[in-house]
Design an enzyme around this catalytic site. Structure first.
Site, PDB file in Angstrom:
ATOM      1  CG  ASP A  59      -2.028   1.018   1.134  1.00  0.00           C
ATOM      2  OD1 ASP A  59      -1.794   2.119   0.582  1.00  0.00           O
ATOM      3  OD2 ASP A  59      -3.136   0.723   1.614  1.00  0.00           O
ATOM      4  CB  ILE A  87       0.189   3.349   8.835  1.00  0.00           C
ATOM      5  CG1 ILE A  87       1.108   2.154   9.072  1.00  0.00           C
ATOM      6  CG2 ILE A  87      -0.916   3.379   9.897  1.00  0.00           C
ATOM      7  CD1 ILE A  87       1.837   2.200  10.411  1.00  0.00           C
ATOM      8  CG  HIS A  88      -4.234   4.404   4.654  1.00  0.00           C
ATOM      9  ND1 HIS A  88      -5.496   3.921   4.437  1.00  0.00           N
ATOM     10  CD2 HIS A  88      -3.389   3.582   4.003  1.00  0.00           C
ATOM     11  CE1 HIS A  88      -5.416   2.859   3.650  1.00  0.00           C
ATOM     12  NE2 HIS A  88      -4.156   2.623   3.379  1.00  0.00           N
ATOM     13  N   GLY A  89      -6.064   5.189   7.620  1.00  0.00           N
ATOM     14  CA  GLY A  89      -7.236   4.687   8.336  1.00  0.00           C
ATOM     15  C   GLY A  89      -7.586   3.241   8.038  1.00  0.00           C
ATOM     16  N   GLY A 119      -4.702   1.119   9.459  1.00  0.00           N
ATOM     17  CA  GLY A 119      -4.533   1.285  10.895  1.00  0.00           C
ATOM     18  C   GLY A 119      -5.695   0.807  11.729  1.00  0.00           C
TER      19      GLY A 119
END
Length: 159
Positions: free
Chosen positions: A12, A16-18, A21
């Site tokens: 990705d 780390i994103h919503g 995460g």
């Protein structure tokens, strides 16, 4: 001794994103997110922004590719690892470096000039295709899906 407890490896380019995460971490039951990328391992601002997305009970480590290869086998069995890489080339470097990756979730590879879009979230160029073919030769399952409850597709069928 058994290998590290890697629950899933995800490609990705947002790292780390919503979605990663919260959604993926909860789905997997991970308690550690390892981001393996040379640039991010040295970018304090980006690391602190990514840390803010994760729930407090989830730890994150940001390692260069070499450090990941060197330390992943020292992971405690209690560590339920979600390994996140920026692109297919990082994933291939880890696999060829001895990281026990047998399944990769291909989540997001942004469109750029010179790339062709093969799904709503994944675009590839010839170098990416070669890297995916090499991973396939190394018997790595390549599952394209954005979120856990989506039906996955073998990316090799789309290349």
């Amino acid at each position: 001794m058994s290998g590290p407890n890697i629950l899933l490896t995800r490609i990705d380019n947002r790292l780390i994103h919503g979605q990663v995460g919260v959604t993926w971490v909860n789905h997997l039951g991970a308690n550690l997110v390892v981001v393996a990328n040379d640039k991010v391992s040295e970018d304090e601002v980006q690391k602190s922004l990514m840390d803010m997305v994760l729930p407090d009970v989830i730890q994150a480590r940001y390692f260069s590719l070499k450090k990941t290869i060197d330390v992943i086998h020292k992971a405690s069995p209690r560590q339920k690892i979600f390994l996140v890489v920026k692109d297919v080339h990082d994933a291939l470097a880890l696999k060829e470096g001895g990281v026990p990756i047998d399944h990769i979730n291909v989540g997001n590879m942004h469109y750029e000039e010179g790339k062709k879009q093969i799904s709503s979230t994944v675009s590839v160029d010839e170098k990416d295709i070669e890297a995916f073919k090499r991973l396939d030769e190394l018997n790595v399952e390549l599952d394209l899906r954005r979120v856990p409850d989506e039906k996955g597709q073998n990316i090799m069928n789309l290349l």
